[in-house]
Design a protein around this motif. Structure first.
Motif, PDB file in Angstrom:
ATOM      1  N   ASP A 171       7.911  -6.805 -11.324  1.00  0.00           N
ATOM      2  CA  ASP A 171       6.993  -7.879 -11.731  1.00  0.00           C
ATOM      3  C   ASP A 171       6.520  -8.674 -10.514  1.00  0.00           C
ATOM      4  O   ASP A 171       7.314  -9.047  -9.641  1.00  0.00           O
ATOM      5  N   GLY A 172       5.229  -8.908 -10.488  1.00  0.00           N
ATOM      6  CA  GLY A 172       4.675  -9.738  -9.422  1.00  0.00           C
ATOM      7  C   GLY A 172       4.354  -8.983  -8.150  1.00  0.00           C
ATOM      8  O   GLY A 172       3.906  -9.580  -7.168  1.00  0.00           O
ATOM      9  N   VAL A 173       4.565  -7.677  -8.163  1.00  0.00           N
ATOM     10  CA  VAL A 173       4.244  -6.860  -6.988  1.00  0.00           C
ATOM     11  C   VAL A 173       2.954  -6.086  -7.266  1.00  0.00           C
ATOM     12  O   VAL A 173       2.846  -5.400  -8.279  1.00  0.00           O
ATOM     13  N   LYS A 174       2.002  -6.197  -6.378  1.00  0.00           N
ATOM     14  CA  LYS A 174       0.775  -5.417  -6.514  1.00  0.00           C
ATOM     15  C   LYS A 174       0.931  -4.133  -5.702  1.00  0.00           C
ATOM     16  O   LYS A 174       1.012  -4.171  -4.470  1.00  0.00           O
ATOM     17  N   VAL A 175       0.999  -3.003  -6.402  1.00  0.00           N
ATOM     18  CA  VAL A 175       1.109  -1.702  -5.740  1.00  0.00           C
ATOM     19  C   VAL A 175      -0.294  -1.134  -5.599  1.00  0.00           C
ATOM     20  O   VAL A 175      -0.953  -0.813  -6.588  1.00  0.00           O
ATOM     21  N   LEU A 176      -0.747  -1.036  -4.374  1.00  0.00           N
ATOM     22  CA  LEU A 176      -2.093  -0.550  -4.072  1.00  0.00           C
ATOM     23  C   LEU A 176      -2.012   0.922  -3.683  1.00  0.00           C
ATOM     24  O   LEU A 176      -1.607   1.263  -2.570  1.00  0.00           O
ATOM     25  N   GLN A 177      -2.401   1.803  -4.615  1.00  0.00           N
ATOM     26  CA  GLN A 177      -2.343   3.236  -4.342  1.00  0.00           C
ATOM     27  C   GLN A 177      -3.642   3.685  -3.673  1.00  0.00           C
ATOM     28  O   GLN A 177      -4.735   3.413  -4.172  1.00  0.00           O
ATOM     29  N   VAL A 178      -3.463   4.386  -2.543  1.00  0.00           N
ATOM     30  CA  VAL A 178      -4.609   4.881  -1.783  1.00  0.00           C
ATOM     31  C   VAL A 178      -4.403   6.367  -1.497  1.00  0.00           C
ATOM     32  O   VAL A 178      -3.324   6.921  -1.731  1.00  0.00           O
ATOM     33  N   GLN A 179      -5.422   7.018  -1.003  1.00  0.00           N
ATOM     34  CA  GLN A 179      -5.315   8.433  -0.662  1.00  0.00           C
ATOM     35  C   GLN A 179      -4.182   8.646   0.341  1.00  0.00           C
ATOM     36  O   GLN A 179      -4.058   7.902   1.306  1.00  0.00           O
ATOM     37  N   ALA A 180      -3.364   9.662   0.075  1.00  0.00           N
ATOM     38  CA  ALA A 180      -2.247   9.952   0.973  1.00  0.00           C
ATOM     39  C   ALA A 180      -2.753  10.140   2.397  1.00  0.00           C
ATOM     40  O   ALA A 180      -3.721  10.861   2.635  1.00  0.00           O
ATOM     41  N   GLY A 181      -2.106   9.462   3.333  1.00  0.00           N
ATOM     42  CA  GLY A 181      -2.513   9.537   4.727  1.00  0.00           C
ATOM     43  C   GLY A 181      -3.320   8.342   5.179  1.00  0.00           C
ATOM     44  O   GLY A 181      -3.511   8.129   6.384  1.00  0.00           O
ATOM     45  N   SER A 182      -3.792   7.545   4.212  1.00  0.00           N
ATOM     46  CA  SER A 182      -4.596   6.366   4.565  1.00  0.00           C
ATOM     47  C   SER A 182      -3.862   5.063   4.239  1.00  0.00           C
ATOM     48  O   SER A 182      -4.485   4.002   4.154  1.00  0.00           O
ATOM     49  N   ALA A 242       2.501  -4.849   3.188  1.00  0.00           N
ATOM     50  CA  ALA A 242       3.419  -3.787   3.607  1.00  0.00           C
ATOM     51  C   ALA A 242       2.817  -2.447   3.202  1.00  0.00           C
ATOM     52  O   ALA A 242       1.900  -2.386   2.372  1.00  0.00           O
ATOM     53  N   ALA A 243       3.346  -1.394   3.791  1.00  0.00           N
ATOM     54  CA  ALA A 243       2.880  -0.046   3.462  1.00  0.00           C
ATOM     55  C   ALA A 243       4.071   0.893   3.437  1.00  0.00           C
ATOM     56  O   ALA A 243       5.014   0.765   4.231  1.00  0.00           O
ATOM     57  N   VAL A 244       4.034   1.842   2.504  1.00  0.00           N
ATOM     58  CA  VAL A 244       5.078   2.857   2.381  1.00  0.00           C
ATOM     59  C   VAL A 244       4.542   4.111   3.054  1.00  0.00           C
ATOM     60  O   VAL A 244       3.549   4.689   2.593  1.00  0.00           O
ATOM     61  N   VAL A 245       5.197   4.524   4.140  1.00  0.00           N
ATOM     62  CA  VAL A 245       4.601   5.569   4.972  1.00  0.00           C
ATOM     63  C   VAL A 245       5.632   6.577   5.471  1.00  0.00           C
ATOM     64  O   VAL A 245       6.829   6.314   5.505  1.00  0.00           O
ATOM     65  N   TYR A 246       5.100   7.727   5.840  1.00  0.00           N
ATOM     66  CA  TYR A 246       5.862   8.757   6.535  1.00  0.00           C
ATOM     67  C   TYR A 246       5.614   8.601   8.041  1.00  0.00           C
ATOM     68  O   TYR A 246       4.754   7.842   8.474  1.00  0.00           O
ATOM     69  N   GLU A 247       6.374   9.356   8.832  1.00  0.00           N
ATOM     70  CA  GLU A 247       6.027   9.493  10.235  1.00  0.00           C
ATOM     71  C   GLU A 247       4.874  10.493  10.372  1.00  0.00           C
ATOM     72  O   GLU A 247       4.769  11.403   9.549  1.00  0.00           O
ATOM     73  N   PRO A 248       4.018  10.322  11.358  1.00  0.00           N
ATOM     74  CA  PRO A 248       4.075   9.349  12.457  1.00  0.00           C
ATOM     75  C   PRO A 248       3.452   7.995  12.128  1.00  0.00           C
ATOM     76  O   PRO A 248       3.319   7.148  13.015  1.00  0.00           O
ATOM     77  N   GLY A 249       3.066   7.796  10.841  1.00  0.00           N
ATOM     78  CA  GLY A 249       2.456   6.535  10.463  1.00  0.00           C
ATOM     79  C   GLY A 249       3.348   5.341  10.756  1.00  0.00           C
ATOM     80  O   GLY A 249       2.854   4.261  11.129  1.00  0.00           O
ATOM     81  N   VAL A 250       4.656   5.538  10.595  1.00  0.00           N
ATOM     82  CA  VAL A 250       5.606   4.446  10.849  1.00  0.00           C
ATOM     83  C   VAL A 250       5.437   3.923  12.271  1.00  0.00           C
ATOM     84  O   VAL A 250       5.230   2.714  12.504  1.00  0.00           O
ATOM     85  N   ASP A 251       5.502   4.829  13.237  1.00  0.00           N
ATOM     86  CA  ASP A 251       5.460   4.382  14.630  1.00  0.00           C
ATOM     87  C   ASP A 251       4.046   4.085  15.109  1.00  0.00           C
ATOM     88  O   ASP A 251       3.877   3.389  16.118  1.00  0.00           O
ATOM     89  N   GLN A 252       3.033   4.547  14.395  1.00  0.00           N
ATOM     90  CA  GLN A 252       1.672   4.096  14.685  1.00  0.00           C
ATOM     91  C   GLN A 252       1.551   2.611  14.344  1.00  0.00           C
ATOM     92  O   GLN A 252       0.929   1.840  15.083  1.00  0.00           O
ATOM     93  N   LEU A 253       2.155   2.221  13.223  1.00  0.00           N
ATOM     94  CA  LEU A 253       2.125   0.816  12.817  1.00  0.00           C
ATOM     95  C   LEU A 253       2.996  -0.043  13.730  1.00  0.00           C
ATOM     96  O   LEU A 253       2.607  -1.156  14.109  1.00  0.00           O
ATOM     97  N   VAL A 254       4.167   0.467  14.081  1.00  0.00           N
ATOM     98  CA  VAL A 254       5.057  -0.271  14.976  1.00  0.00           C
ATOM     99  C   VAL A 254       4.371  -0.520  16.316  1.00  0.00           C
ATOM    100  O   VAL A 254       4.486  -1.602  16.909  1.00  0.00           O
ATOM    101  N   ALA A 288       0.845  -1.199   0.000  1.00  0.00           N
ATOM    102  CA  ALA A 288       0.000   0.000   0.000  1.00  0.00           C
ATOM    103  C   ALA A 288       0.880   1.249   0.000  1.00  0.00           C
ATOM    104  O   ALA A 288       1.881   1.314   0.719  1.00  0.00           O
ATOM    105  N   THR A 289       0.494   2.220  -0.812  1.00  0.00           N
ATOM    106  CA  THR A 289       1.271   3.462  -0.893  1.00  0.00           C
ATOM    107  C   THR A 289       0.355   4.588  -1.364  1.00  0.00           C
ATOM    108  O   THR A 289      -0.780   4.338  -1.775  1.00  0.00           O
ATOM    109  N   GLY A 290       0.828   5.816  -1.288  1.00  0.00           N
ATOM    110  CA  GLY A 290      -0.009   6.969  -1.616  1.00  0.00           C
ATOM    111  C   GLY A 290      -0.244   7.138  -3.105  1.00  0.00           C
ATOM    112  O   GLY A 290       0.543   6.678  -3.935  1.00  0.00           O
ATOM    113  N   LEU A 291      -1.341   7.805  -3.419  1.00  0.00           N
ATOM    114  CA  LEU A 291      -1.656   8.115  -4.814  1.00  0.00           C
ATOM    115  C   LEU A 291      -0.598   9.051  -5.387  1.00  0.00           C
ATOM    116  O   LEU A 291      -0.231  10.047  -4.763  1.00  0.00           O
TER     117      LEU A 291
END
Length: 325
Positions: free
Chosen positions: A157-168, A180-192, A134-137
């Motif tokens: 190849d073989g990776v599904k990139v799911l683009q969602v609204q930034a912040g979600s 997995a998700a590609v995120v900024y802080e504080p999203g990183v430590d919210q997930l941790v 999951a990653t931002g639009l």
């Protein structure tokens, strides 16, 4: 002239002088248009909260634009004096004739992380095969960095990139819809905090990388520019010397987040040098950031450093800081 008349005249003179001095002392009102409210931009919030701009004679207010184009457009139109977003947007606008320049670095690393499920066994980008990330639009730096990582390692190849609204980006990972998700802080430590783990650090991968910067018009009043970036530079120095105070400001700016999450996010970005110690922009950090955009087709060629970066302002601000400490 009697005593009463003399006192009245002296009172009138005093009132005129007091009023005039109050007008002269009034700080200049300045508007900063930021891309979004982000813990990455903590140096700016420290400058605002602790009066570093006021000490430069500026009354700065921040507005949240919601997109880099909107933030930069506010500067170009004159409704804002400065904008805060990725430098690539300034480069693109300048290549189309916009009279803009970058006058300070704010985020000194590629402050993006990939967070995965607890059982995600990750050694290199090839391990994303068969996974959903999951990653931002687009357009957004986090997704640009993910795409470049996959392309350079021939792992798309073989990776599904799911683009969602930034912040979600957190939601699909927490709901089990992504691995997995590609995120900024504080999203990183919210997930941790919810049991997820950091599997890739772009700050560690790239080192110095100009992710976000201050832009202004080239015809902006020079004293205003110098005052603004001097205040910002002083705030950066202050927050490195007083990380506990910087954390207090962060908690004030993000009151709805768990205090422990804010503390972990600020610590991570201090430890990984996301928060710079000064506004200085090195040619290398600028080049690396622009190369990412060129590789992704967002820029046609490497911008000329001296044409886009107002380095004279930066060096003057750094010199001012050196002589006052």
């Amino acid at each position: 002239m009697n005593v009463r008349s003399l006192r009245l005249r002296l009172l009138l003179v005093f009132m005129v002088l007091f009023t005039s001095n109050s007008v002269w002392a009034e700080n200049k009102k300045i508007v900063l248009s930021q891309l979004f409210q982000s813990v990455m931009f903590l140096p700016v919030y420290v400058a605002l909260d602790k009066g570093f701009f006021e000490k430069q004679g500026l009354d700065v207010s921040k507005q949240t634009a919601g997109s880099p184009n909107a933030a930069l457009s506010a500067v170009i139109s004159g409704s804002a004096d400065f904008s805060l977003h990725g430098p690539e947007w300034t480069a693109i606008a300048a290549s189309k004739g916009a009279n803009v320049q970058i006058v300070a670095g704010v985020v000194n690393r590629a402050a993006v992380w990939i967070v995965g499920k607890p059982d995600f066994h990750y050694k290199d980008p090839a391990d994303f095969k068969g996974k959903t990330v999951a990653t931002g639009l687009m357009p957004i730096a986090s997704t640009s960095l993910l795409n470049k990582l996959l392309q350079e390692n021939k792992a798309s190849d073989g990776v599904k990139v799911l683009q969602v609204q930034a912040g979600s980006e957190l939601a699909p990972l927490l709901a089990g819809q992504a691995d997995a998700a590609v995120v900024y802080e504080p999203g990183v430590d919210q997930l941790v905090a919810k049991g997820m783990k950091v599997i890739h650090s772009f700050p560690q991968q790239y080192g110095p990388y100009l992710l976000s910067a201050i832009t202004t018009r080239k015809d902006q009043d020079p004293e205003t520019v110098l005052g603004f970036i001097t205040g910002l530079n002083n705030a950066m120095k202050f927050m490195h010397e007083h990380p506990d105070v910087a954390l207090e400001v962060a908690r004030k700016e993000f009151p709805t987040l768990e205090p422990d999450v804010v503390a972990a996010a600020v610590k991570r970005m201090l430890d990984e040098q996301v928060y710079p110690e000064s506004i200085a922009i090195s040619p290398k950090s600028f080049e690396v950031a622009m190369q990412t955009q060129i590789a992704l087709g967002n820029l046609k060629e490497q911008p000329v450093f001296d044409q886009l970066i107002g380095n004279t302002f930066i060096q003057n601000a750094l010199s001012t800081a050196a002589t006052t400490h």
